[in-house]
Design an enzyme around this catalytic site. Structure first.
Site, PDB file in Angstrom:
ATOM      1  N   SER A 124      11.651 -15.137   6.476  1.00  0.00           N
ATOM      2  CA  SER A 124      12.718 -15.561   7.609  1.00  0.00           C
ATOM      3  C   SER A 124      13.150 -16.896   7.108  1.00  0.00           C
ATOM      4  O   SER A 124      14.117 -16.917   6.120  1.00  0.00           O
ATOM      5  CB  SER A 124      11.822 -15.790   8.729  1.00  0.00           C
ATOM      6  OG  SER A 124      11.412 -14.488   9.160  1.00  0.00           O
ATOM      7  N   LYS A 176      19.770 -20.778  35.408  1.00  0.00           N
ATOM      8  CA  LYS A 176      19.261 -22.034  35.005  1.00  0.00           C
ATOM      9  C   LYS A 176      17.697 -22.097  34.713  1.00  0.00           C
ATOM     10  O   LYS A 176      17.044 -21.753  35.557  1.00  0.00           O
ATOM     11  CB  LYS A 176      19.618 -23.077  36.019  1.00  0.00           C
ATOM     12  CG  LYS A 176      19.009 -24.463  35.927  1.00  0.00           C
ATOM     13  CD  LYS A 176      19.767 -25.065  34.783  1.00  0.00           C
ATOM     14  CE  LYS A 176      19.521 -26.505  34.276  1.00  0.00           C
ATOM     15  NZ  LYS A 176      19.891 -27.112  33.124  1.00  0.00           N
TER      16      LYS A 176
END
Length: 318
Positions: A124, A176
């Site tokens: 990764s 949000k």
């Protein structure tokens, strides 16, 4: 008068002797301090002033670490550094951390030859950093790859239901502070995260296609999250050679770096500000969950530090 003159002469002689011994004592103290410094710091004290090959270790979970970035910049600026070995042993970490170190390595590689030497693991974000170098060497049994990005978040709603806990909130818009571990994830929230992940994934694939002798379609075939042994990675052109530090030095020699130069490790000045999950943070987490003082080491050794990464991550979980 004769006695007074003799006294003056004796005093002057005594002062000269005292001055001599004081100077000797200062010289001895200076030599002792220098000797102690050399004994304690060895290569750190004097070795970096002569031509050498710098080694920088990147181990554990990748974070955007200012201490590491400063070391890479110092190595870049050091005229005595003729070549660099990045010793990588990492499962990855935050995507932003990998990006910051990738950019620093590219800047370093523009100034002097840089080779990555993979130990057990470069996956990764760890592989992202390795791809920033000019040449990658891995062990035959090293683990390489896991090209991809992910976002993970807990879901406590089942536990909250059992405990009879509800969450009240007022916010400006539906997305949000979402997704939240205190609410079921909606499809709109997943779509938002998926868009971010795919954008970062596209960027990661582009990096590998740019840095490796592979076309973008070839990278996409490999970039499904798979990991490879060093031998498989060599066949897939994810690495350039097999071996360890000896082979890394041999490659540096092919770039004009004298192979007989000493290899000196460059480290951050503060050990606590290393590339791993910081000891202070790990200790805080350990104390919060009731672990003893050694909790930080337990968390880092077990890999549990990765549970506390925030944001998009590029990490391989064994």
């Amino acid at each position: 008068m004769a006695t007074t003159a003799d006294d003056l002469i004796d005093r002057r002689r005594l002062r000269r002797k005292l001055t001599f011994w004081r100077v000797c004592a200062l010289l001895v103290a200076a030599v002792a301090i220098i000797g102690a410094a050399v004994a304690l710091f060895g290569k750190e004290f004097g070795g970096k002033s002569v031509d050498h090959i710098a080694k920088v270790k990147i181990e554990g979970t990748i974070l955007e670490d200012e201490a590491l970035l400063k070391v890479l910049d110092d190595v870049r600026k050091a005229s005595s550094v003729k070549g660099v070995i990045l010793s990588i042993d990492s499962p990855g970490g935050t995507t932003a951390g990998g990006e910051a170190i990738f950019d620093a390595v590219r800047s370093l590689a523009a100034a002097k030859p840089v080779v990555a030497q993979v130990g057990t693991l470069a996956a990764s974000a760890g592989y992202m950093i390795a791809s920033a170098t000019d040449h990658i060497v891995a062990r035959k049994s090293s683990i390489v790859g896991s090209i991809g990005v992910l976002a993970q978040f807990p879901n406590f709603t089942g536990l909250m239901d059992k405990l009879g806990i509800t969450l009240d909130e007022v916010k400006s818009s539906p997305l949000k502070a979402e997704p939240s571990p205190f609410n079921p994830t909606t499809e709109e929230e997943r779509a938002m995260l998926r868009s971010m992940i795919l954008d970062s994934y596209d960027w990661f694939v582009g990096i590998v296609a740019d840095r490796r002798p592979l076309t973008r379609p070839e990278v996409l075939v490999l970039a499904d999250g798979s990991v490879f042994t060093g031998r498989q990675a060599l066949a897939n052109k994810l690495v350039d050679g097999l071996g360890g530090e000896k082979e890394a030095i041999a490659w540096l020699s092919s770039k004009g770096v004298t192979g007989s130069l000493e290899v000196i490790e460059w480290k951050p000045k503060k050990e606590d500000a290393g590339w791993l999950f910081s000891k202070s943070a790990a200790q805080a987490v350990g104390q919060a969950i009731g672990l003893p003082g050694a909790g930080a080491d337990i968390l880092r050794e077990s890999g549990a530090d990765r549970l506390f990464l925030d944001g998009l991550v590029s990490v391989w979980h064994p």
